[in-house]
Each structure stands twice: as structure tokens, then as C-alpha cells.
Motif scaffolding. Sequence first.
Motif, PDB file in Angstrom:
ATOM      1  N   GLU A 171       0.835  -1.205   0.000  1.00 35.48           N
ATOM      2  CA  GLU A 171       0.000   0.000   0.000  1.00 35.48           C
ATOM      3  C   GLU A 171       0.872   1.258   0.000  1.00 35.48           C
ATOM      4  N   VAL A 183       0.833   4.050  -3.265  1.00 36.52           N
ATOM      5  CA  VAL A 183       0.628   5.501  -3.170  1.00 36.52           C
ATOM      6  C   VAL A 183       1.904   6.231  -3.559  1.00 36.52           C
ATOM      7  N   PHE A 195      -4.952   1.866  -1.973  1.00 40.54           N
ATOM      8  CA  PHE A 195      -4.182   3.078  -2.324  1.00 40.54           C
ATOM      9  C   PHE A 195      -4.942   4.379  -2.073  1.00 40.54           C
ATOM     10  N   GLN A 213      -0.589   4.307   3.546  1.00 38.55           N
ATOM     11  CA  GLN A 213      -0.904   5.135   2.377  1.00 38.55           C
ATOM     12  C   GLN A 213      -0.423   6.571   2.560  1.00 38.55           C
ATOM     13  N   ALA A 273      -4.996  10.224   0.962  1.00 38.22           N
ATOM     14  CA  ALA A 273      -3.594   9.901   1.244  1.00 38.22           C
ATOM     15  C   ALA A 273      -2.675  10.874   0.522  1.00 38.22           C
TER      16      ALA A 273
END
Length: 344
Positions: A47, A51, A105, A131, A246
Motif C-alpha cells: 500500500e 501511493v 491506495f 498510504q 492519502a
Amino acid sequence: MVAAGTHRLRQREFVHLADIKARSSGFVSWERVRHRQAHWLVECIAEFMGVFFYVYAGVGSTASYLLANTTGMNGIGSLYQIGIAYAFGIMFALIVCAPTSGGHFNPAMTIAFTVMGRCTPKKAVRYIIAQILGAYIACLLIYVQWKDLIQEASNILEAAGTLDAVMFTANGPAGVFALYVPPGTNLGRVFLNEFVCDFVIGLVIWSCLDPTNFSAPPAAAPWIIAFVYAVVVWGYSPVGVATNAARDVGCRLMALTIWGKAASGGSYAAISALTNIPATLLAAAFYEYILADSSRVVTPAHADYLAGHAAHEEHCQGVILGRSVSPGSPSLDGKAQEQTIEHV
């Protein structure tokens, strides 16, 4: 065997990578640890990296556009380029990292999956932290890589007497990383812009998750999702759009780290960070209750995808327990290929 919400996936033979690729005893031992104690860590790293891909591509492209214009290097970058960069960043994230973590994400997606029972609250907290950290680290690296031009742009703006007025705007050096709207902007319209864009993105994502959608096979999903983000960037980013909590929170924290409280973004920061969450939840509910239909058939591509995931889970259990699971054999819990699609 048919029951409410369950169906026996068709039997087929799967060839696992372990069946054709020799592995050292050390690697086998690591996989046992990975599948048992460290699976959550590996998923969080995926994850984080997903991102990171998305932010590193999109914010890096934004840096080339804004800083080049400020320093007089016109013609380097464009809004079109930024949209393409974000699209490819998202596509890389889905292709490289989604097979490991499921490819959330975005805190909004993680929260939506949690509300729908597809993700545990404990896992959701871990994912959201990973994230945001991925966006934060990506921005720090971009800042270091672009430090000379950021300083040059700041010097040019200071010499022109406009640094204080421009720094924390969409056209200033801090605007490369954190999102801002001009003073006096109608925040109600900005909220509407953000909500509608995030709702559209959510609908497209949910259509790609629909196993009955013949127009969106699993292999095409990264492209489809990538380009809905690009469309939003091309058409609506000048008004002010974040699309991902995020990306917004991680990048704003980085700006706060470098420039202090002045980089906070004021009231707009709450809109950019939080609006995508209710918009995504509404998109999920709209798709599930209005557009989805449980009477449709699961496409062959999605059936293979689901069966492959089931075989992977069975094989993982075999690795943990130190025994192999033959292709097409019943799973270790005695449920064979019976799967609840909601849980795959």
C-alpha cells in the motif's frame, strides 16, 4: 452446490510459481513467515509503494510544470502531461502492488471496504497509515530532487516581491506538493467540484470491481481506473480537486514539515482531505444498489481471477503448514472451491 451468496468455482489446474521455479530453503522459510506472521507488513508495504508510485509520478510532473514556468523555462510540462503522469502512476501502482495488498491506495477505498465488511478495522488503520506515509515520503524525495529549482523559483519570486503572495497558492513552490485555492474562492463550489469528481471516480472503480462486467476484465482495470483520474485532472483540477486523502494529507504534512504552519491550507484543507470519503461511499452504494445486478453471470475472466485468488490462498496455507496443496484439491478448511465472492 449453490447457497445464498456462495457458488462452487469451476475446478481447474493451477501452476504455482513454486512448481516451476526452484527456491532456496531460506526463501521457503521466509515465505512461511511472510504468509503467517508478516503478511500484514508485506501488505502495508505494498500500500505504501502503491501511493508512492501515484504521488511520485503526479507530483513530479506538477513540479516540472510549475517550477519551469516560474523560472522562465516555458514549454516544460502542461496540464495534459500532469494528467497522464497521474494516470500512469496509478496504473503502475495497480499493476505492481495491487496483487499483494488488494490495491486500495486511498483511505476512502479502505473505509468503503471496511464499511462493506471486506476489510477489518485493524487492517484499515494499518493501510491508511501506510498510504499517507507513502505520499509523505514520495514528496520528500521529490523536494530533495527538485531542491535547486525550488530555491531558484523562490529567489525569482522574492526578487519580484511576490513570494509571500504566491508561495502558498497553486502556482507557488509549496503548491507543487500541497493543494491550495486562491483567497476568496467560493469553497461551496470547490466542495461540489471535489464531491462530483470523487463520485465519478468511485463509480468507475466499482464498475471495475464488478465480476459481471464484461467491459472491464481484470487486465483492463488498471487502464480504466488510471484514465478516469486523468479525465478529472484535465477537466477539473484548476477548480481544486484532490481525489485521494492519502495524496492530500501526506503531501500537506510534507509541506508543513518544510514550510511550517503557513502551508496548512486553511479551511480548504478539510475539503481536500475529507470530501472523497463520503463521495466514494455514496458511489459504492449507488453502484451496488442501482447499477449492479446479482442475476448477471460472472465473466470467464473474473471467474479465473477469483479462482486464482482462491488457489493462492490454499497454496499459502500449504506453505504455512509445511505441506503442499495439489491443484484442484479441496482447501484445508474442507470448503473446496466454494467461495463467497464478497470475500475474495
